[in-house]
Design a protein around this motif. Structure first.
Motif, mmCIF file in Angstrom:
data_model
loop_
_atom_site.group_PDB
_atom_site.id
_atom_site.type_symbol
_atom_site.label_atom_id
_atom_site.label_comp_id
_atom_site.label_asym_id
_atom_site.label_seq_id
_atom_site.Cartn_x
_atom_site.Cartn_y
_atom_site.Cartn_z
ATOM 1 N N GLN A 416 1.009 -1.118 0.084
ATOM 2 C CA GLN A 416 0.145 0.062 -0.192
ATOM 3 C C GLN A 416 0.756 1.206 -0.098
ATOM 4 O OE1 GLN A 416 -0.499 -2.518 1.915
ATOM 5 N NE2 GLN A 416 -2.533 -3.045 2.210
ATOM 6 N N ALA A 417 1.950 1.353 0.826
ATOM 7 C CA ALA A 417 2.740 2.565 0.860
ATOM 8 C C ALA A 417 3.397 2.663 -0.550
ATOM 9 C CB ALA A 417 3.760 2.204 1.739
ATOM 10 N N ALA A 418 3.963 1.591 -1.394
ATOM 11 C CA ALA A 418 4.464 1.782 -2.714
ATOM 12 C C ALA A 418 3.367 2.231 -3.528
ATOM 13 C CB ALA A 418 5.033 0.363 -3.090
ATOM 14 N N ALA A 419 1.912 1.865 -3.421
ATOM 15 C CA ALA A 419 1.004 2.399 -4.268
ATOM 16 C C ALA A 419 0.632 3.711 -4.211
ATOM 17 C CB ALA A 419 -0.323 1.517 -3.845
ATOM 18 N N ALA A 420 0.633 4.166 -2.591
ATOM 19 C CA ALA A 420 0.326 5.886 -2.684
ATOM 20 C C ALA A 420 1.422 6.485 -3.078
ATOM 21 C CB ALA A 420 0.187 5.617 -0.898
ATOM 22 N N GLU A 421 2.715 6.094 -3.098
ATOM 23 C CA GLU A 421 3.693 6.750 -3.346
ATOM 24 C C GLU A 421 3.828 6.836 -4.828
ATOM 25 O OE1 GLU A 421 7.160 9.043 -3.098
ATOM 26 O OE2 GLU A 421 6.115 8.285 -1.487
ATOM 27 N N GLU A 422 3.270 5.874 -5.546
ATOM 28 C CA GLU A 422 3.405 6.085 -6.998
ATOM 29 C C GLU A 422 2.123 6.954 -7.465
ATOM 30 O OE1 GLU A 422 1.977 2.967 -11.040
ATOM 31 O OE2 GLU A 422 2.297 2.326 -8.884
ATOM 32 N N ALA A 423 1.190 6.804 -6.749
ATOM 33 C CA ALA A 423 -0.079 7.844 -6.927
ATOM 34 C C ALA A 423 0.414 9.300 -6.633
ATOM 35 C CB ALA A 423 -1.218 7.419 -6.090
ATOM 36 N N PHE A 424 1.206 9.431 -5.638
ATOM 37 C CA PHE A 424 1.889 10.741 -5.221
ATOM 38 C C PHE A 424 2.587 11.274 -6.513
ATOM 39 C CE2 PHE A 424 5.918 12.651 -4.232
ATOM 40 C CZ PHE A 424 5.565 13.856 -3.761
#
Length: 565
Positions: A416-424
């Protein structure tokens, strides 16, 4: 290293696939690298005399005994299947190394614990350089079923240890909340049709976009059908209520010409009917009038709700935070759909990337995020895009996406952290595309020198600790134009600067003037607010109970609509 546990009931069918040529002749040199008993497992890949049926009978030995005990009824889903694949770029493992991987996985998952002579029978087949398939029949020699509770999570944990010991790339651990990945057959079908995504992925994105925009469950199914998606609902035998649903993409059929159906939960865990009902508004909320008179209101409300969500992520209420992350995922779809310009593609990519970050093993309190979800739904019905407010909203989403990545990282939610960073990253790119010309335009319309000097005094009086950094910021000239607009809108500038600086700290801001610019741009126009209050006193409603249908948020572009034409 990625394990993917599933179950079925056709031993011989799976064996035929594992030792066969593959769907595109991609299987090369299929053979058994490990088994419950290497001498007792016929290997159709290496032994010319061995057949699929012989291997199936050996694997199903205890299943057959159990079947006779049950009076001819086979245990349900008795075939256990777990492909294990190394990450792209990893070195290829030897047969001996893959054999160790297989033994460790069946031990960790409870299929065949080390030293257990009554464990299930299993084999590990290698038919490609980068992966193996572990197959087992889940009936032990003593007739009992193995303890495979959370076998997927245990396989993941063991693979993380194997990666470290074998010197492989360490992947991010999951928590069983990820959506199902497309199967090899689905990917091959998409390739044959010249598509870049599978039907499952296409349906998932449309379902998320529609769920974000509609006001109730009935609208959800109606809008999906308006997009050409086939909908099949499952009704309860006693109540007649909808207890499940399936979707089929336009033109996606099997060999018999029938639609290929995907249940909501098979698209993503939070697209099941029960999960959808947790956050879709109830009928009372649906019947309330919606904003229509002032086009700026939905944007203002969404900005305020996102700022509130940022505060929730800083709190200790994980359930409320998870609820706000789910609502933020919906908001991103509606923001992308309500936005025009070249940066829209980045916003759509951000919404898709954030889907993995919108859920975790933490159960969400969706009621806590009602304000954000309502604001985002209002945005889906917005009639136009106010430039400054739209960019201010983008600015707010950038910071919330980064906060979401930090929140997940602190709790060990690696995927989830990686996905949020990608969205960022997508949101930041979209913001820069939209903000650069807007800031240049603001700087071009800077007020007179005397007015700018007065604003400088206001900044030094209201924010003495940050004044020097603000006044030397390259975007200071753009901020002077925004301050002039705020003053015209009826704001007291010193009070306003104090209020917006208190929303979040400025110490870590690389460009504090740019931060203040969009925070101020997001503030409601005081003269407009006064007019709204007067209108309410006079009995003239600023709301309308019959908004325009949400065509924009869920309509796909021509090239996307041809996905399954």
């Amino acid at each position: 290293m990625v394990p993917d546990v599933s179950t079925g009931s056709d031993s011989r069918g799976l064996i035929a696939y594992l030792f066969g040529p593959g769907r595109r002749d991609e299987h090369t040199n299929p053979h058994i690298v490990a088994a419950w008993d290497m001498t007792g497992a016929p290997d159709p890949g290496r032994d010319p005399a061995a057949t699929y049926s012989q291997l199936a009978r050996r694997l199903d030995h205890h299943v057959d005994l159990r079947t006779r005990e049950l009076g001819g009824k086979k245990p349900p889903q008795h075939v256990w299947h777990c492909p294990v694949r190394t990450a792209p770029g990893d070195r290829y493992l030897t047969d001996t190394e893959w054999a160790e991987v297989a033994r460790r996985v069946v031990h960790a998952t409870g299929i065949a614990p080390n030293g257990d002579e009554k464990a299930c029978r299993w084999i590990a087949v290698r038919h490609a350089d980068d992966h193996i398939h572990i197959m087992a029949t889940t009936v032990r020699a003593d007739g009992r079923r193995p303890r495979t509770h959370q076998d997927g999570r245990r396989a993941q944990a063991e693979c993380r240890r194997i990666e470290t010991e074998f010197g492989l790339r360490r992947l991010k651990s999951g928590d069983l909340t990820a959506p199902r990945t497309p199967t090899g057959a689905e990917r091959a079908k998409a390739e044959r049709q010249g598509q870049t995504v599978t039907a499952r992925q296409w349906l998932r994105e449309r379902a998320y976009a529609v769920a974000a925009a509609v006001h109730n469950e009935a609208d959800y199914f109606t809008v999906l059908q308006s997009l050409g998606i086939k909908v099949k609902t499952r009704l309860g035998p006693e109540t007649g209520d909808v207890i499940g649903y399936s979707l089929a993409a336009p033109g996606d059929t099997n060999s018999a010409g029938e639609p290929v159906w995907y249940g909501g939960s098979k698209l993503a865990p939070d697209l099941s009917i029960n999960r959808l009902r947790e956050h879709l508004p109830d009928q009372e909320m649906t019947d309330r009038p919606r904003y229509a008179a002032d086009p700026a209101e939905p944007w203002e409300h969404t900005i305020t709700a996102i700022q509130m969500a940022h505060s929730v992520l800083d709190s200790d209420d994980d359930a409320a935070a998870q609820g706000h992350l789910a609502a933020f995922g919906d908001a991103l779809y509606n923001i992308a759909s309500s936005t025009s310009g070249p940066h829209r593609a980045e916003l759509r990519a951000a919404a898709m990337a954030f889907n993995r970050a919108r859920r975790s093993a933490t159960r969400a309190d969706h009621q806590a995020a009602t304000a954000l979800r309502q604001a985002a739904t209002e945005l889906a019905y917005a009639s136009n895009e106010p430039g400054g407010l739209a960019i201010a909203l983008l600015f707010a989403t950038v910071h919330l996406a980064r906060a979401a990545a930090t929140w997940h990282e602190q709790r060990g939610h690696e995927q989830q952290a990686a996905a949020a960073e990608e969205a960022f990253l997508h949101l930041h790119a979209g913001y820069q595309q939209a903000a650069a010309p807007a800031l240049a335009e603001l700087a071009h319309r800077t007020p007179r020198a005397a007015t700018a000097s007065r604003f400088e005094q206001d900044v030094r009086a209201a924010l003495p600790d940050h004044a020097d950094r603000i006044l030397t910021d390259p975007t200071w000239t753009a901020l002077t134009t925004t301050l002039a607009q705020a003053e015209t809108a009826g704001h007291n500038l010193r009070r306003l600067l104090t209020e917006v600086s208190a929303q979040r700290e400025l110490d870590s801001a690389e460009r504090p003037a740019e931060v203040l610019n969009w925070r101020i741009a997001a503030q409601p126009n005081r003269r407009t607010q006064a007019a709204r209050r007067q209108s309410a006193i006079n009995g003239t409603s600023v709301r309308s109970a019959t908004p325009h249908p949400p065509a924009t948020p869920v309509t796909t572009r021509p090239e996307e609509r041809s996905r399954h034409r």
